[in-house]
Design an enzyme around this catalytic site. Sequence first.
Site, short mmCIF file in Angstrom:
data_model
loop_
_atom_site.label_atom_id
_atom_site.label_comp_id
_atom_site.label_asym_id
_atom_site.label_seq_id
_atom_site.Cartn_x
_atom_site.Cartn_y
_atom_site.Cartn_z
CE LYS A 249 -3.97 2.10 2.31
NZ LYS A 249 -3.48 3.48 2.12
CG ASP A 667 30.15 3.57 15.63
OD1 ASP A 667 29.51 3.26 14.61
OD2 ASP A 667 30.28 4.75 16.01
CG ASP A 669 31.63 6.55 11.23
OD1 ASP A 669 30.85 6.75 10.28
OD2 ASP A 669 32.16 7.47 11.88
CG HIS A 708 26.13 1.31 17.11
ND1 HIS A 708 25.52 2.19 17.97
CD2 HIS A 708 27.02 2.05 16.39
CE1 HIS A 708 26.02 3.40 17.79
NE2 HIS A 708 26.93 3.34 16.83
CG ASP A 757 34.81 4.39 17.25
OD1 ASP A 757 35.70 4.13 18.08
OD2 ASP A 757 34.12 5.43 17.27
NE ARG A 776 23.75 12.18 13.68
CZ ARG A 776 24.56 11.14 13.54
NH1 ARG A 776 24.33 10.23 12.61
NH2 ARG A 776 25.60 11.00 14.34
#
Length: 833
Positions: A249, A667, A669, A708, A757, A776
């Site tokens: 939909k 992490d 990135d 993550h 990281d 953000r």
Amino acid sequence: MAGTSGAGLDTYNEKRDFTQTREPRGRKAAKAGRSFVIQKHAATRLHYDLRLEMDGVLKSWAVTKGPSLVAGEKRLAVHVEDHPLDYGGFEGTIPKGNYGAGAVIVWDRGDWVPIDGDYAKGKLEFELKGEKLGGRWHLVRMRGRRGEKRENWLLIKSEDEAARPGDAADILSERPESVKTGRTVEEVAEGAEEKPKPAKPKPGRTRKADEKAPAPRAKKAPMPDFIEPALATLKPAPPTGSKWLHEVKFDGYRLQARLDGQTVRLLTRSGLDWTDRFGAEVTDALRALPAESAIMDGELVVESGAGSSDFSALQADLSEGRKDRFVFYVFDLMYLNGYDLREAPLIERKGVLEELVGTEPGRVRFSSHFGESGSMVLRHACRLSLEGIISKEADAPYRSGRGKGWIKSKCSDRQEFVVAGYVPSTTSDKLIGSLVLGVFEGGALVHVGRVGTGFSQKIAGELRARLEGMRIEKSPFAGKLTADEARGVRFVRPDLVAEVEFRAWTADGLLRHASFRGLREDKAAAEVVRESGPSKVGEPKPQKRRVTLTHPDRIYWPDEGITKEGLADYYAEVWPKIAPFIVGRPLALLRCPGGINGQKFFQKHAWNGISKHISQVKDPGKKAEEAMVAINDLDGLMALVQSAALEIHPWGSTVADWDHPDTITMDLDPGEGVAWEAVVAGAHEVRQRLADAGLEAFVKTSGGKGLHVVAPLKPKADWPAVKAFTKALAGAMAADDPEAYVATITKSRRKGRILIDYLRNQRGMTAVAAYSTRARPGAAVSMPVAWEELDQIGPAYFTVLNTPGRLAALDRDPWEDFHAAARPLEVKPPRRR
């Protein structure tokens, strides 16, 4: 390196009438060479066909935007049928009415050299030695979605001497000519104005057979006037049985597209002509379809996230005059080239429509369908935060009006409401704070509550200006409002219709946790009634909020229109999920008192005037330091909302045991130019390395660009041990594959690579919490997902607006076993492989 048998030439031959086109017949060659050709093809949509010789045929991909010499720039390459080797020299015009009609030139040609990978496994690295293109390239197959027919790949230029910087001239514009004749594709088209020779009937077919109707039960007829659209009936669950097919939909404007010669019109469901609202790109794409006349049913949308349609984004684009993101999905065909198809079975109509529109992405796209269990399709759609599905009888004719042949099943409560008034904003005299809503019952307007979030700042201003001119003194509601319901309301003529998403109805018939999605100017207010929504039986009610919010209509995310009240509603919904990850832990907060576009500052210590619902805790390792912050309950979280904390970053340990972490967070990135597929692959690599160490890994989106990977620990090892372990893991990945990964934060080394990281895993450092919002644009949240979901989403796919619906649709929480899966860290740091 594996190839295929070349059986795909049967498909090539079946699609072509060689009495009409000069394309070569499909015959597998006996020779084994390494030729390549790129043909520029001005078909319905201009594209470039990359063909690599393998096993006696040309393996072929339609590269929608053409190859790019910019290293790392990805171009979609749709795998198509094998072509014969003779096709590598074909240049000319495929006549109208034939498959792939349009001009073709040999844009580049030469040899290719395999370097690494396996075509059959979907990964191929090779060198091109052409007249225009050279150097190393990659072809990488993307994992297909369920029910997707086409096979999507990515064509990527490697970093080498043949690569060009991003600001260099585009090879496609610089060298548009054929390497065979020097002509452009436009010149080939202009030289083909003469009509093709009359076709000879194919063997076994008569001329009459060639002129047959496009579908069973289609009737020769003049083009009808506006066709009233077929409408779906809302049901709490999709129908069962093999006679049904199911479509996604869409979340946009339902439109009827009418093509009559060179005239294109887009009509709303009530017959209003909205052609001019959507600009020339959609109408030009419709005009380019290989049809003299057609009437199509579809929905115009704006896509966001990982390809899901977004009505709020569509409204925002219309408000701003932006027209570059419009896409028109067509799902039915009622008329084509002198034939009325409404009596034809739906499955036949869709087959003709797919052939007409094609499967390549563009402004006009075919809406595919699924034949699997409707309940399974709905669950999958809801898990991906889509609006729902439409189930249709596969053999049914097209019937105008609302009937039982189309069934609508929704993922969340959402419907249209009449705007009967507004409450001014408490932060600006030019904005609305909330809309007052109603529905018609027996001809009388009944009050159903308010909606105070979901307006972008621009929309809130436009609504204020518009509603000011519609004000009336007397309430338009049939019944008298209570003092609380009437407080601050300015009533207006009940002419406008708003689409609103909400969590449920309260016991007294009012909306709970409502969010504005946009105005529906294609629908009449008099038609708005209370719809029956999805069943809420057994659904736990969110805890009641007790913390008072000041200025609840203060907008935190201006483009998405998410207010302080909207953020509080979100956290009240997800409280049972987020609580285990933020309660009883030291917290670092990103506070944004003026919203995401205002001042931002990290805060980990208590401040003057801090709410009594926020705990102040002392770090035992730093006795002279001022108090840090923590929360213990929903009131504490609501106090964080009141304090404009738009991101929540907890420690990996608790205030009960500061020095022994119970969580590892790795992490991932991505640097500039890294594809999402590479990030997903990196997450799986981290997962495997953690498994090798005896730890179970879970994954969540970061709400930013990456992922993550999180592993629960029994709090036995101290921070130095955990940091040493994670540093060694990141270093081992970077050493094993230095082209893909780095373990140092230096930006100059990160282009085209993923930073692993590990620095989140040391005392005093934090990582954004599962389910926390991000400050953000887009209002994304850090969302726990199942590993198998990663190839169906993007890094910022889940937001404040769609997360509650996703959680309600999940059969099983992908992190349900997170805490039970905790294991002690008892291994030595991982070694290189």
